[in-house]
Design a protein around this motif. Sequence first.
Motif, PDB file in Angstrom:
ATOM      1  N   SER A 408       0.953   1.863   9.219  1.00 40.77           N
ATOM      2  CA  SER A 408      -0.498   1.829   9.436  1.00 40.77           C
ATOM      3  C   SER A 408      -0.985   0.575  10.135  1.00 40.77           C
ATOM      4  O   SER A 408      -2.095   0.538  10.645  1.00 40.77           O
ATOM      5  CB  SER A 408      -1.217   1.948   8.090  1.00 40.77           C
ATOM      6  N   GLY A 409      -0.167  -0.482  10.110  1.00 39.08           N
ATOM      7  CA  GLY A 409      -0.602  -1.760  10.662  1.00 39.08           C
ATOM      8  C   GLY A 409      -1.497  -2.529   9.735  1.00 39.08           C
ATOM      9  O   GLY A 409      -2.082  -3.542  10.123  1.00 39.08           O
ATOM     10  N   VAL A 410      -1.621  -2.075   8.477  1.00 41.25           N
ATOM     11  CA  VAL A 410      -2.496  -2.741   7.516  1.00 41.25           C
ATOM     12  C   VAL A 410      -1.820  -4.013   7.012  1.00 41.25           C
ATOM     13  O   VAL A 410      -0.637  -4.013   6.675  1.00 41.25           O
ATOM     14  CB  VAL A 410      -2.813  -1.805   6.336  1.00 41.25           C
ATOM     15  N   THR A 411      -2.588  -5.084   6.943  1.00 45.95           N
ATOM     16  CA  THR A 411      -2.118  -6.350   6.395  1.00 45.95           C
ATOM     17  C   THR A 411      -2.469  -6.397   4.909  1.00 45.95           C
ATOM     18  O   THR A 411      -3.618  -6.146   4.532  1.00 45.95           O
ATOM     19  CB  THR A 411      -2.769  -7.534   7.128  1.00 45.95           C
ATOM     20  N   PHE A 412      -1.481  -6.729   4.083  1.00 47.38           N
ATOM     21  CA  PHE A 412      -1.732  -6.694   2.646  1.00 47.38           C
ATOM     22  C   PHE A 412      -0.942  -7.777   1.941  1.00 47.38           C
ATOM     23  O   PHE A 412      -0.007  -8.371   2.503  1.00 47.38           O
ATOM     24  CB  PHE A 412      -1.396  -5.326   2.074  1.00 47.38           C
TER      25      PHE A 412
END
Length: 471
Positions: A408-412
């Motif tokens: 997703s390319g989500v940074t977490f």
Amino acid sequence: MRRSLLVLLGVAGLAVIYALLRRGPGEAAAQSEGEVVVVSKGVIVTNVVASGSIEPERKVNLAFKASGRLGRVYVKEGEVVQEGQLLAELERAELALQVRQAQAALAAAQAQLERATAPPAAEDIRAAQAALDAAVAAYERLLQGPTQEQLTIAQVQLKRAEIALQQAQSNYDQVKWVGGIAALGPSLALQAATLDYEAAKANYELQTRPPEDKDIKALQAQIEQARAQLLRLQRGPTEPERRALEAQVEQAKVALEAAQVQFDNAALRAPFAGVVAQVSAEEGQLVMAGASVLTLIDTSRYHVQLRVDEVDIASLRAGQPATVDIDGFPGVSLRGHVASVGLVPLPEGTGTSLLGGGGVTQYEVRVELDEAVPGLRAGLTAQVTIETNRLEGVLVVPDRAIQVDKASGVTFVERMVDGVPVPVEVVLGLSGDGVTQVLAGVEEGDRLLVRTTSGAQELRSLFAPPGTNEG
């Protein structure tokens, strides 16, 4: 954003199940996967690092503006000099003589102007008037001719000379047969009487002769000259005459300035206080105009000339603090600041670096040192760290705690919730030295799991799309 949230929730659910199956409940189980850190407020600092060389505040190569033979060198290498101090000079005795001649010429021109414009002295007026009166009187006498008394005297003188000549001739005739008579008295007396008669005759003819035209014109010219001189004294110089005299003074001043410039150009003086870094010529040597003779440096302050790549130049501006580490002084860091940032790139070939085979444009940046250490000198290699941004009192997390979901390319980050690491999406801000600002997603005091390399790879493998090889 909705898709990212759904993916993140899915990631969180799987992470909880994974943690329960693998480690069981409790933070102790999570810590076995890595390190737990606490979200806190801190300082974010960004830097630009570049290398350069230490340079003095100013450096100048001094050269004569004219060619000549080097007469004297008054300093030696390493000597401290003051601004305006005489450092070296050519042989300039002839130039000094030219200056004196020009000074004398100017003094003469000024004196002539002052004399012409000053009020005339009474004795000068009287002398000019007397000269005019004498010229007029002579002219009038010429036109009037001799007086009766002058004619009578001339006639009498001529008659007496004639009688004396006749008497001398008679005496001579009585003895002229005598041998050697030419040397005797009668002969000499006859010669003297003859001369007296000729003079008296010429005087009589002069007195009785009418005036010639050339004599009249000569006396007229003398009268005009005397009258002009008197008028000149009475009224002073005319405007054209005054301007001509002033022009002569100005011309003499220019000539003096030119001579003085030539004299001064044959000397080298310190343009600023500093240290003589190099002496390039010897006394008696013929030096050419423009050839360096002395090198002077200003050691009152030092700076570093940097070449900064274009990717970093936009973040630099004058006034930013800097730390300077010098190779020749291990363990010593000096404070400095950015003094100027180049507006145009350095010339091709001098301001480019090769990265990956392509030329990277570079700009010149000047960093001035705010302090110095004994023994600091030009040419030393220095590494400069420029602080480009600083945020204090902001939420920061270690870069090691930040992860990115490939799908997703989500940074977490993994926040500990009841002892279980739960993925939480975060919005990041400025990145610094090993830490990054968090704008949203976590709060101060939150506990995050920083996984070991193996643990992080294992976690990511669970979420990798099918067929993906993580290596």
